[in-house]
Each structure stands twice: as structure tokens, then as C-alpha cells.
Design a protein around this motif. Structure first.
Motif, mmCIF file in Angstrom:
data_model
loop_
_atom_site.group_PDB
_atom_site.id
_atom_site.type_symbol
_atom_site.label_atom_id
_atom_site.label_comp_id
_atom_site.label_asym_id
_atom_site.label_seq_id
_atom_site.Cartn_x
_atom_site.Cartn_y
_atom_site.Cartn_z
ATOM 1 N N PRO A 139 0.803 -1.232 0.000
ATOM 2 C CA PRO A 139 0.000 0.000 0.000
ATOM 3 C C PRO A 139 0.836 1.283 0.000
ATOM 4 C CG PRO A 139 -0.836 -1.551 1.628
ATOM 5 C CD PRO A 139 0.439 -2.128 1.120
ATOM 6 N N ASP A 140 2.040 1.269 0.581
ATOM 7 C CA ASP A 140 2.831 2.513 0.602
ATOM 8 C C ASP A 140 3.461 2.840 -0.751
ATOM 9 O OD1 ASP A 140 4.836 0.644 0.431
ATOM 10 O OD2 ASP A 140 5.986 1.356 2.149
ATOM 11 N N LYS A 142 6.091 1.841 -1.969
ATOM 12 C CA LYS A 142 7.568 1.921 -1.923
ATOM 13 C C LYS A 142 8.168 0.550 -1.664
ATOM 14 C CE LYS A 142 8.093 6.379 0.178
ATOM 15 N NZ LYS A 142 8.044 6.783 1.570
ATOM 16 N N ALA A 169 9.551 0.655 5.099
ATOM 17 C CA ALA A 169 8.956 0.502 3.761
ATOM 18 C C ALA A 169 8.870 -0.964 3.344
ATOM 19 C CB ALA A 169 9.762 1.288 2.745
ATOM 20 N N LYS A 171 7.911 -3.431 5.367
ATOM 21 C CA LYS A 171 6.915 -4.156 6.160
ATOM 22 C C LYS A 171 5.724 -4.637 5.338
ATOM 23 C CE LYS A 171 8.253 -2.826 10.683
ATOM 24 N NZ LYS A 171 9.558 -3.488 10.542
ATOM 25 N N ASP A 172 5.305 -3.819 4.343
ATOM 26 C CA ASP A 172 4.121 -4.203 3.564
ATOM 27 C C ASP A 172 4.497 -4.799 2.194
ATOM 28 O OD1 ASP A 172 5.108 -1.947 2.422
ATOM 29 O OD2 ASP A 172 3.182 -0.919 2.241
ATOM 30 N N ASP A 173 5.775 -5.028 1.956
ATOM 31 C CA ASP A 173 6.177 -5.622 0.670
ATOM 32 C C ASP A 173 5.701 -7.074 0.604
ATOM 33 O OD1 ASP A 173 7.435 -3.246 0.338
ATOM 34 O OD2 ASP A 173 9.383 -4.075 -0.236
ATOM 35 N N GLU A 264 -1.309 -9.517 1.701
ATOM 36 C CA GLU A 264 -0.985 -8.593 2.800
ATOM 37 C C GLU A 264 -1.478 -9.176 4.123
ATOM 38 O OE1 GLU A 264 0.722 -5.891 2.829
ATOM 39 O OE2 GLU A 264 0.925 -5.456 0.703
#
Ligand SMILES: [Cu+2]
Length: 268
Positions: A139-140, A142, A169, A171-173, A264
Motif C-alpha cells: 500500500p505505501d 515503496k 517501507a 513491512k508491507d512488501d 498482505e
């Protein structure tokens, strides 16, 4: 003997031409926006080369037969050839090859040197002996940091690409072994390789690009048909090269969003 050679040369010529005309072993169906361009370039190259091939082989057969040895043949003399003719066909060949190259280079360059559209789907592709991993920024938007020191190919997924989970950055990859893409949206790929040179090849997307250790190579393409497509490695990269195989699933935007959300959720 001259006649037998003529027949043999012509037979080989017609038989090999047949497989191209009949498209016995041909490209799989194209499912990306570049298919039209690339297939056209491919067809133009094949038609021109086919005409040159036929003309050369048919003349070869004819000349082998016409100048065969007969009881009344004149004695053989050595010929230095015809310089003027040699210059002409060298120039013609150069024009043909350089011309085809220039025609094709615009298609090739547009996927590499033009920047991807704003809003393109970001995917990082990592090739390693002998698997492909795909990373989505989450979601970010990045991509988080990765480090060669954290790489553990035997652990797969995040550890395989060396994701640094201490980076906010990262964490959500999402890292997966199957590539998902939404249909009719451009994908901005960044290609990386861990160990040796691999080549990311998706025949249905008419897409092939080397992944080189130490480089991050950007390319983009747009899938236009929903479906499952094979990903191969087109670079002889080691003993397990033959099994370096992946899947690309092109789905609707809705299914893509659902899939990414599920990935996610699995991380939490
Ligand atoms: Cu490979």
C-alpha cells in the motif's frame, strides 16, 4: 549426379520453407499491447529472409546441375570472381540488416528507454538459481530495502530476495513465487539477478530481457488478455536452468486487488 544434387538441394529448401509457411512451430498467441508491433516486425523479417533464402538455394541447385561435369565440359579454370557483384551484394545485405535493425529498434527501445506510465503496476523480478521471485511494494507504493547479507534462497520468498524487515517501507512488501498482474494496465518491471545472468522470458507477452547481477533494469509491458502464461529463463544459467520456470497470472483489476489484499493479510 548433378540432377540428384539439384533435387536434394531443392527438396531440403522446399521442406524447410514448408514448416515456416505452415507455421508448424510458431509463437504462442500474443497477449500484450506490443504483440501487433512485434509480430509484424517478425513477419517482415521472415518474409524478406525467406525470399532471399529461396532465391539463393534455388539458384544453388540450378547452378550445381547446369555446370555439372559432362564428357564435353571445358577444362576447369580458377576464377577470381566478380568484384563489382561482390560489392553490390555486400551493400544490399548491409542495407537489409541495418534497415531491419532500425525498424525493430524502435519497438525494442520503447519498452526500455521510454519511462513507464504514471500509475503503472510496480513489480520487482528477481532471478536466482533456479527460481523467479516477484515483489510488490504494498500500500505505501515503496519497495523496502533488501540486502545480500540477508539472502537465504533455501528459505524462499522474502528471505530469498533478502528483504530487510527492519525497514519501515519493507513491512508491507509482498514477495511471491507466482506473478499476478491486472489486465490492461502497464507493468513497470525492475529486473534483478542474484547470482548469474538470467533472462526473464514470457513468450505470450512477447517479452524477454536479461536480469544481470548488480543491475536494476527497468522495462514495461501491458498484458491485454486474462489468462495463465508461462515464464521461462532464456539464459543458460546452470545445471537447474531447465526447471527455472514460473507462472504469470493475468487477472481482472478486481481479482488482482483481492489477491494482493489476501497476501498482505497473510503477512500479519
Ligand atoms: Cu536462469
Amino acid at each position: 549426379m548433378g540432377l540428384a544434387l539439384l533435387l536434394l538441394i531443392w527438396l531440403i529448401t522446399f521442406a524447410s520453407t514448408y514448416f515456416f509457411v505452415a507455421k508448424t512451430w510458431w509463437l504462442p498467441v500474443g497477449a500484450s499491447a506490443a504483440t501487433g508491433w512485434i509480430d509484424h516486425q517478425f513477419a517482415v523479417t521472415f518474409v524478406i529472409m525467406g525470399i532471399v533464402f529461396l532465391a539463393a538455394q534455388l539458384s544453388l541447385g540450378y547452378i550445381v546441375w547446369k555446370y555439372r561435369e559432362t564428357p564435353t565440359s571445358p577444362a576447369v579454370t580458377y576464377s577470381h570472381g566478380n568484384t563489382k557483384l561482390e560489392i553490390i551484394w555486400t551493400i544490399l545485405t548491409a542495407v537489409l540488416f541495418i534497415g531491419l535493425n532500425l525498424m525493430g529498434s524502435s519497438v525494442w527501445a520503447s519498452q526500455r528507454f521510454d519511462a513507464a506510465e504514471a500509475g503503472a503496476v510496480q513489480v520487482e523480478v528477481t532471478g536466482m538459481q533456479f527460481a523467479w521471485y516477484f515483489r510488490y511494494p504494498g500500500p505505501d507504493g515503496k519497495f523496502g530495502a533488501t540486502s545480500p547479507k540477508l539472502m537465504d534462497p533455501s528459505a524462499g520468498s522474502e528471505a530469498a530476495v533478502g528483504l530487510d524487515t527492519s525497514d519501515a517501507a519493507a513491512k508491507d512488501d509482498v514477495v511471491t513465487g507466482t506473478m499476478y498482474l491486472p489486465v490492461n494496465r502497464q507493468v513497470d518491471l525492475r529486473l534483478r539477478a542474484v547470482d548469474v545472468i538470467h533472462s526473464f522470458f514470457v513468450p505470450n507477452m512477447r517479452f524477454k530481457q536479461d536480469a544481470v547481477p548488480g543491475l536494476e533494469i527497468h522495462m514495461h509491458f501491458t498484458p491485454t488478455e486474462i489468462g495463465d502464461y508461462e515464464i521461462a529463463c532464456a539464459e543458460l544459467c546452470g545445471l537447474g536452468h531447465y526447471k527455472m520456470h514460473g507462472m504469470l497470472k493475468v487477472v481482472s483489476q478486481e481479482d488482482f486487488d483481492k489477491w494482493l489484499t489476501a497476501q498482505e493479510a497473510e503477512k500479519q
